[in-house]
Scaffold this motif. Structure first.
Motif, mmCIF file in Angstrom:
data_model
loop_
_atom_site.group_PDB
_atom_site.id
_atom_site.type_symbol
_atom_site.label_atom_id
_atom_site.label_comp_id
_atom_site.label_asym_id
_atom_site.label_seq_id
_atom_site.Cartn_x
_atom_site.Cartn_y
_atom_site.Cartn_z
ATOM 1 N N ALA A 173 0.824 -1.209 0.000
ATOM 2 C CA ALA A 173 0.000 0.000 0.000
ATOM 3 C C ALA A 173 0.859 1.260 0.000
ATOM 4 O O ALA A 173 0.344 2.362 0.176
ATOM 5 C CB ALA A 173 -0.932 0.000 1.213
ATOM 6 N N GLU A 174 2.169 1.080 -0.201
ATOM 7 C CA GLU A 174 3.075 2.226 -0.257
ATOM 8 C C GLU A 174 2.962 2.928 -1.611
ATOM 9 O O GLU A 174 2.701 2.289 -2.633
ATOM 10 C CB GLU A 174 4.519 1.762 -0.026
ATOM 11 N N VAL A 175 3.130 4.236 -1.587
ATOM 12 C CA VAL A 175 3.122 5.014 -2.832
ATOM 13 C C VAL A 175 4.373 5.877 -2.884
ATOM 14 O O VAL A 175 4.757 6.494 -1.898
ATOM 15 C CB VAL A 175 1.852 5.891 -2.951
ATOM 16 N N GLY A 176 5.000 5.898 -4.085
ATOM 17 C CA GLY A 176 6.286 6.570 -4.206
ATOM 18 C C GLY A 176 6.287 7.843 -5.004
ATOM 19 O O GLY A 176 7.321 8.508 -5.115
ATOM 20 N N ALA A 181 0.097 7.893 -6.475
ATOM 21 C CA ALA A 181 -0.887 8.103 -5.416
ATOM 22 C C ALA A 181 -2.217 8.565 -5.997
ATOM 23 O O ALA A 181 -3.293 8.068 -5.617
ATOM 24 C CB ALA A 181 -0.361 9.131 -4.425
ATOM 25 N N ARG A 182 -2.141 9.496 -6.923
ATOM 26 C CA ARG A 182 -3.363 10.030 -7.522
ATOM 27 C C ARG A 182 -4.118 8.943 -8.291
ATOM 28 O O ARG A 182 -5.341 8.825 -8.207
ATOM 29 C CB ARG A 182 -3.002 11.191 -8.449
ATOM 30 N N GLY A 183 -3.378 8.118 -9.005
ATOM 31 C CA GLY A 183 -4.011 7.069 -9.786
ATOM 32 C C GLY A 183 -4.721 6.051 -8.915
ATOM 33 O O GLY A 183 -5.862 5.658 -9.210
ATOM 34 N N ARG A 184 -4.068 5.603 -7.841
ATOM 35 C CA ARG A 184 -4.725 4.620 -6.977
ATOM 36 C C ARG A 184 -5.909 5.226 -6.264
ATOM 37 O O ARG A 184 -6.962 4.589 -6.123
ATOM 38 C CB ARG A 184 -3.741 4.015 -5.973
ATOM 39 N N ALA A 218 1.056 13.291 -0.431
ATOM 40 C CA ALA A 218 -0.138 13.438 0.411
ATOM 41 C C ALA A 218 -1.147 14.373 -0.247
ATOM 42 O O ALA A 218 -2.354 14.090 -0.274
ATOM 43 C CB ALA A 218 0.259 13.971 1.787
ATOM 44 N N ARG A 219 -0.657 15.465 -0.801
ATOM 45 C CA ARG A 219 -1.567 16.427 -1.433
ATOM 46 C C ARG A 219 -2.264 15.803 -2.646
ATOM 47 O O ARG A 219 -3.447 16.061 -2.897
ATOM 48 C CB ARG A 219 -0.790 17.677 -1.839
ATOM 49 N N ALA A 220 -1.574 14.956 -3.372
ATOM 50 C CA ALA A 220 -2.185 14.310 -4.542
ATOM 51 C C ALA A 220 -3.346 13.411 -4.121
ATOM 52 O O ALA A 220 -4.397 13.392 -4.776
ATOM 53 C CB ALA A 220 -1.136 13.499 -5.294
ATOM 54 N N VAL A 221 -3.181 12.672 -3.026
ATOM 55 C CA VAL A 221 -4.256 11.807 -2.522
ATOM 56 C C VAL A 221 -5.451 12.643 -2.089
ATOM 57 O O VAL A 221 -6.605 12.352 -2.445
ATOM 58 C CB VAL A 221 -3.748 10.942 -1.348
ATOM 59 N N VAL A 222 -5.173 13.709 -1.342
ATOM 60 C CA VAL A 222 -6.252 14.556 -0.826
ATOM 61 C C VAL A 222 -6.993 15.246 -1.967
ATOM 62 O O VAL A 222 -8.234 15.305 -1.980
ATOM 63 C CB VAL A 222 -5.686 15.586 0.167
#
Length: 412
Positions: A173-176, A181-184, A218-222
């Motif tokens: 579940a790690e994102v690099g 991150a945005r895609g998942r 983090a910002r991409a996920v949010v």
């Protein structure tokens, strides 16, 4: 307000078979800030509240179930804004026999008045599978919202769940990178996740201790969650994690950060300005430290910091949501969390708000959940003790009703 950006998280939060019933002659608290209705009646038709008022003013039709509320208290259904489905039974939600799931959900959730819960990380589509079985009427349980798989920093899978993830054969579940991150996040939201959860500070142990997530990731996920009109949760752990949470624009902290010491006024102002809600999970820290046989002096200092943080945020007008981290920890009884919130200075009305109006409003359901009023969904809790006299009465649940259906009833 962020809440204005959010949409309803699911098309329908009602059980499949909504019901008709009336609760009569109870003391009713329509909302935390409302005057009680003495010797009142709540009338439910087709899973929604048709009327609420004094018993001599509400006509109860013939042929519907009548529950005697004399000497009892009625509130809106409770929310638990921080749960998991990780224990041996609940982690197999798609395949476990219904009777086992019913028993597990009653023990950890419906027994304590929870009609809506937010799962803030499970794996392999487990929460979604459980929700499907509940909504199909196969299993009795609360309405479930979930974030699906959480987001860990690269190299930041928390040390305390590595064994579980290996056992479950969960992909990393790690994102690099922000793009990864945005895609998942987009994929998870597209298939039904009701929000996202990122580990702004991941406990990895060793020399690093706590690994903060890159702010850009983090910002991409949010941003992806907000683009879908859904909330972003963050596990902060320490001060660095708080900084990542604020900078990335998250909406909810899944814990306070007692390891960082007391929150000063400047930090509280920043959290308030960012409109971030806080789920204290105070019992978690106590349970975990005692499980590790930490010295009592350390336990008291740690809990003291957590209580100070909740007190400071509440006094500043911050939004606090009730959550227990149940099924990560085995502790199910909500009394201790209620006691600790009271020690943090919350009165019974404020604690009731953490369970009802605050989460309903924060997660976009305030127009149909969290209050007792005509037209609202008939999610209700019957208590045996008046919380105005003893705040832990909020744990004295005699019946839990979801969409007009009794999904838990205490045996006297």
């Amino acid at each position: 307000m962020k809440i204005l950006l959010w949409v309803l998280l699911v098309a329908c939060a009602c059980p499949v078979a909504a019901a008709d019933l009336a609760i009569v002659d109870a003391r009713i608290y329509p909302a935390p800030d409302a005057d009680p209705v003495e010797r009142g009646t709540v009338l439910v038709r087709d899973g929604r509240i048709a009327a609420v008022g004094a018993s001599d003013e509400v006509e109860v039709p013939d042929g519907i179930e009548v529950i005697d509320g004399n000497g009892k208290i009625i509130t809106a259904g409770f929310w638990n804004s921080h749960v998991h489905f990780l224990a041996p039974v609940t982690r197999e939600a798609a395949t476990r026999p219904a009777r086992e799931m019913d028993a597990a959900l009653q023990d950890m959730l419906t027994r304590w008045g929870f009609t809506t819960v937010f799962d803030v990380s499970s794996f392999n589509g487990n929460a979604a599978a459980l929700r499907r079985r509940i909504e199909a009427g196969e299993i009795t349980g609360p309405h479930i919202l979930h974030v699906d798989t959480p987001f860990f920093p690269e190299g930041g899978t928390p040390v305390y769940i590595r064994g579980l993830l290996e056992e479950l054969d969960v992909p990393s579940a790690e994102v690099g990178s922000p793009d990864e991150a945005r895609g998942r996040a987009a994929r998870q939201l597209a298939v039904g996740a009701d929000g996202v959860k990122l580990f702004a500070g991941a406990v990895v142990g060793g020399e690093i201790g706590v690994l903060p997530m890159d702010v850009g990731i983090a910002r991409a996920v949010v941003e992806e969650a907000h683009r879908a009109g859904k909330p972003a949760f963050a596990h902060p752990t320490n001060m660095e994690g708080l900084e990542v949470s604020i900078a990335s624009g998250v909406d909810v902290l899944t814990h306070s950060t007692p390891s960082s010491g007391p929150w000063d006024a400047a930090l509280v102002r920043r959290l308030r300005a960012a409109e971030i809600a806080l789920i204290p999970t105070l019992t978690l820290f106590e349970v975990e430290l005692r499980r590790e046989k930490a010295p009592e002096e350390l336990v008291e200092r740690f809990i003291g910091h957590a209580i100070q943080q909740v007190r400071a945020y509440t006094q500043a007008g911050g939004t606090v949501l009730f959550g227990t981290d149940v099924d990560y920890i085995p502790h199910v009884d909500t009394r201790r969390e209620i006691e600790l919130l009271a020690l943090a200075g919350l009165d019974w009305r404020q604690v009731l708000a953490t369970l009802t109006t605050a989460p309903a409003d924060r997660f976009g359901h305030g127009g149909r959940k969290g209050r007792i009023a005509a037209g609202m969904e008939a999610d209700l809790v019957m208590l045996g003790t008046d919380p105005a006299l003893d705040v832990t009465g909020l744990a004295d649940v005699r019946a839990t009703i979801r969409g007009g259906q009794v999904i838990y009833r205490a045996v006297d």
